[in-house]
Design a protein around this motif. Sequence first.
Motif, PDB file in Angstrom:
ATOM      1  N   GLY A 125       0.784  -1.227   0.000  1.00  0.00           N
ATOM      2  CA  GLY A 125       0.000   0.000   0.000  1.00  0.00           C
ATOM      3  C   GLY A 125       0.814   1.274   0.000  1.00  0.00           C
ATOM      4  N   ALA A 126       2.104   1.194   0.310  1.00  0.00           N
ATOM      5  CA  ALA A 126       2.950   2.389   0.307  1.00  0.00           C
ATOM      6  C   ALA A 126       3.274   2.781  -1.131  1.00  0.00           C
ATOM      7  N   PRO A 127       3.347   4.081  -1.431  1.00  0.00           N
ATOM      8  CA  PRO A 127       3.615   4.515  -2.808  1.00  0.00           C
ATOM      9  C   PRO A 127       4.905   3.927  -3.396  1.00  0.00           C
ATOM     10  N   GLY A 128       5.908   3.714  -2.583  1.00  0.00           N
ATOM     11  CA  GLY A 128       7.173   3.187  -3.079  1.00  0.00           C
ATOM     12  C   GLY A 128       7.122   1.745  -3.539  1.00  0.00           C
ATOM     13  N   THR A 129       6.052   1.027  -3.170  1.00  0.00           N
ATOM     14  CA  THR A 129       5.939  -0.377  -3.581  1.00  0.00           C
ATOM     15  C   THR A 129       5.256  -0.541  -4.935  1.00  0.00           C
ATOM     16  N   GLU A 130       4.728   0.547  -5.472  1.00  0.00           N
ATOM     17  CA  GLU A 130       4.063   0.470  -6.782  1.00  0.00           C
ATOM     18  C   GLU A 130       5.077   0.130  -7.872  1.00  0.00           C
ATOM     19  N   ILE A 131       4.615  -0.583  -8.883  1.00  0.00           N
ATOM     20  CA  ILE A 131       5.456  -0.853 -10.048  1.00  0.00           C
ATOM     21  C   ILE A 131       5.768   0.485 -10.702  1.00  0.00           C
ATOM     22  N   HIS A 132       7.024   0.660 -11.097  1.00  0.00           N
ATOM     23  CA  HIS A 132       7.444   1.928 -11.693  1.00  0.00           C
ATOM     24  C   HIS A 132       6.571   2.240 -12.910  1.00  0.00           C
ATOM     25  N   PRO A 133       6.081   3.481 -13.026  1.00  0.00           N
ATOM     26  CA  PRO A 133       5.155   3.813 -14.116  1.00  0.00           C
ATOM     27  C   PRO A 133       5.745   3.638 -15.522  1.00  0.00           C
ATOM     28  N   GLU A 134       7.065   3.655 -15.657  1.00  0.00           N
ATOM     29  CA  GLU A 134       7.677   3.471 -16.980  1.00  0.00           C
ATOM     30  C   GLU A 134       7.447   2.075 -17.541  1.00  0.00           C
ATOM     31  N   VAL A 135       7.178   1.113 -16.667  1.00  0.00           N
ATOM     32  CA  VAL A 135       6.967  -0.265 -17.110  1.00  0.00           C
ATOM     33  C   VAL A 135       5.682  -0.845 -16.524  1.00  0.00           C
ATOM     34  N   ALA A 136       4.751   0.012 -16.158  1.00  0.00           N
ATOM     35  CA  ALA A 136       3.538  -0.401 -15.447  1.00  0.00           C
ATOM     36  C   ALA A 136       2.723  -1.423 -16.238  1.00  0.00           C
ATOM     37  N   PRO A 137       2.055  -2.308 -15.505  1.00  0.00           N
ATOM     38  CA  PRO A 137       1.204  -3.302 -16.173  1.00  0.00           C
ATOM     39  C   PRO A 137       0.010  -2.659 -16.846  1.00  0.00           C
ATOM     40  N   ARG A 138      -0.515  -3.388 -17.814  1.00  0.00           N
ATOM     41  CA  ARG A 138      -1.752  -2.996 -18.487  1.00  0.00           C
ATOM     42  C   ARG A 138      -2.905  -3.767 -17.860  1.00  0.00           C
ATOM     43  N   GLN A 139      -4.098  -3.290 -18.147  1.00  0.00           N
ATOM     44  CA  GLN A 139      -5.303  -3.994 -17.695  1.00  0.00           C
ATOM     45  C   GLN A 139      -5.219  -5.447 -18.154  1.00  0.00           C
ATOM     46  N   GLY A 140      -5.456  -6.361 -17.245  1.00  0.00           N
ATOM     47  CA  GLY A 140      -5.435  -7.778 -17.575  1.00  0.00           C
ATOM     48  C   GLY A 140      -4.097  -8.459 -17.352  1.00  0.00           C
ATOM     49  N   ASP A 141      -3.017  -7.694 -17.156  1.00  0.00           N
ATOM     50  CA  ASP A 141      -1.722  -8.314 -16.852  1.00  0.00           C
ATOM     51  C   ASP A 141      -1.776  -8.918 -15.450  1.00  0.00           C
ATOM     52  N   VAL A 142      -1.071  -9.999 -15.278  1.00  0.00           N
ATOM     53  CA  VAL A 142      -0.996 -10.653 -13.975  1.00  0.00           C
ATOM     54  C   VAL A 142       0.083  -9.966 -13.144  1.00  0.00           C
ATOM     55  N   VAL A 143      -0.265  -9.640 -11.897  1.00  0.00           N
ATOM     56  CA  VAL A 143       0.694  -9.113 -10.926  1.00  0.00           C
ATOM     57  C   VAL A 143       0.703 -10.086  -9.752  1.00  0.00           C
ATOM     58  N   VAL A 144       1.866 -10.650  -9.495  1.00  0.00           N
ATOM     59  CA  VAL A 144       2.048 -11.630  -8.431  1.00  0.00           C
ATOM     60  C   VAL A 144       2.763 -10.943  -7.270  1.00  0.00           C
ATOM     61  N   THR A 145       2.261 -11.131  -6.058  1.00  0.00           N
ATOM     62  CA  THR A 145       2.917 -10.592  -4.874  1.00  0.00           C
ATOM     63  C   THR A 145       3.644 -11.710  -4.160  1.00  0.00           C
ATOM     64  N   LYS A 146       4.930 -11.489  -3.926  1.00  0.00           N
ATOM     65  CA  LYS A 146       5.759 -12.462  -3.213  1.00  0.00           C
ATOM     66  C   LYS A 146       6.082 -11.927  -1.827  1.00  0.00           C
ATOM     67  N   ARG A 147       6.555 -12.801  -0.959  1.00  0.00           N
ATOM     68  CA  ARG A 147       6.844 -12.416   0.423  1.00  0.00           C
ATOM     69  C   ARG A 147       8.319 -12.545   0.787  1.00  0.00           C
ATOM     70  N   ARG A 148       9.113 -13.044  -0.141  1.00  0.00           N
ATOM     71  CA  ARG A 148      10.548 -13.224   0.080  1.00  0.00           C
ATOM     72  C   ARG A 148      11.282 -12.939  -1.217  1.00  0.00           C
ATOM     73  N   GLY A 149      12.553 -13.347  -1.288  1.00  0.00           N
ATOM     74  CA  GLY A 149      13.407 -13.031  -2.421  1.00  0.00           C
ATOM     75  C   GLY A 149      12.954 -13.607  -3.747  1.00  0.00           C
ATOM     76  N   SER A 150      12.641 -14.878  -3.785  1.00  0.00           N
ATOM     77  CA  SER A 150      12.265 -15.534  -5.031  1.00  0.00           C
ATOM     78  C   SER A 150      10.842 -15.153  -5.434  1.00  0.00           C
ATOM     79  N   ALA A 151      10.622 -15.075  -6.728  1.00  0.00           N
ATOM     80  CA  ALA A 151       9.269 -14.801  -7.236  1.00  0.00           C
ATOM     81  C   ALA A 151       8.297 -15.906  -6.844  1.00  0.00           C
ATOM     82  N   PHE A 152       8.809 -17.070  -6.490  1.00  0.00           N
ATOM     83  CA  PHE A 152       7.960 -18.201  -6.108  1.00  0.00           C
ATOM     84  C   PHE A 152       7.640 -18.204  -4.614  1.00  0.00           C
ATOM     85  N   SER A 153       8.371 -17.448  -3.798  1.00  0.00           N
ATOM     86  CA  SER A 153       8.249 -17.530  -2.344  1.00  0.00           C
ATOM     87  C   SER A 153       7.017 -16.803  -1.818  1.00  0.00           C
TER      88      SER A 153
END
Length: 192
Positions: A81-109
Amino acid sequence: MSSSQPICSALLVMDVQRDVVDIADDGSGYLVRLRRAVDGARAAGIPVIYVVMGLRPGDPVVSPRNKVMANVLQAGLFTEGAPGTEIHPEVAPRQGDVVVTKRRGSAFSGSDLDLVLRARGIDSLVLAGIATSAVVLSTLWRAVDLDLGLTVLADGCLDTDPEVHRMLIERLFPQWADVVDVDEWLGAVAPR
């Protein structure tokens, strides 16, 4: 899976969040290159999956024994929820793109990335993100264990330590993945 079946790839854009870009961007045109990779993937019909780190405020699942995560939490990075955690607007997702939230280093964690990949029949990943020595490295190792095909975009990754980046890209990653520059990869996937 039979070798005669087509390989289905996805581009993973990992941890390219405002605070991370502010810390790591070296002025080399990283975001411009990454934007070209994202646009090229879309033009070639390759799904773009965004991976972000998201921690609850005062995250109860961060052990004080985990020095890296404790330092991240103390620095106030990646708080959901903090502004700094947003994906940078230069490469922001489009409607329908999948955004996965991870809790550790690996994208799978702590994420549902594996489920997303299996549901879409994706068996090959193209890795890009910040930092080479963190999310890219740990995701690559997990993907190797999952028998996924791997490509690393050498200049689509960035690290705060250029020497560590160079060592990983030139010496370690080629043992498990194809390592190419964004332009080389775009030339290979461009629609003909």
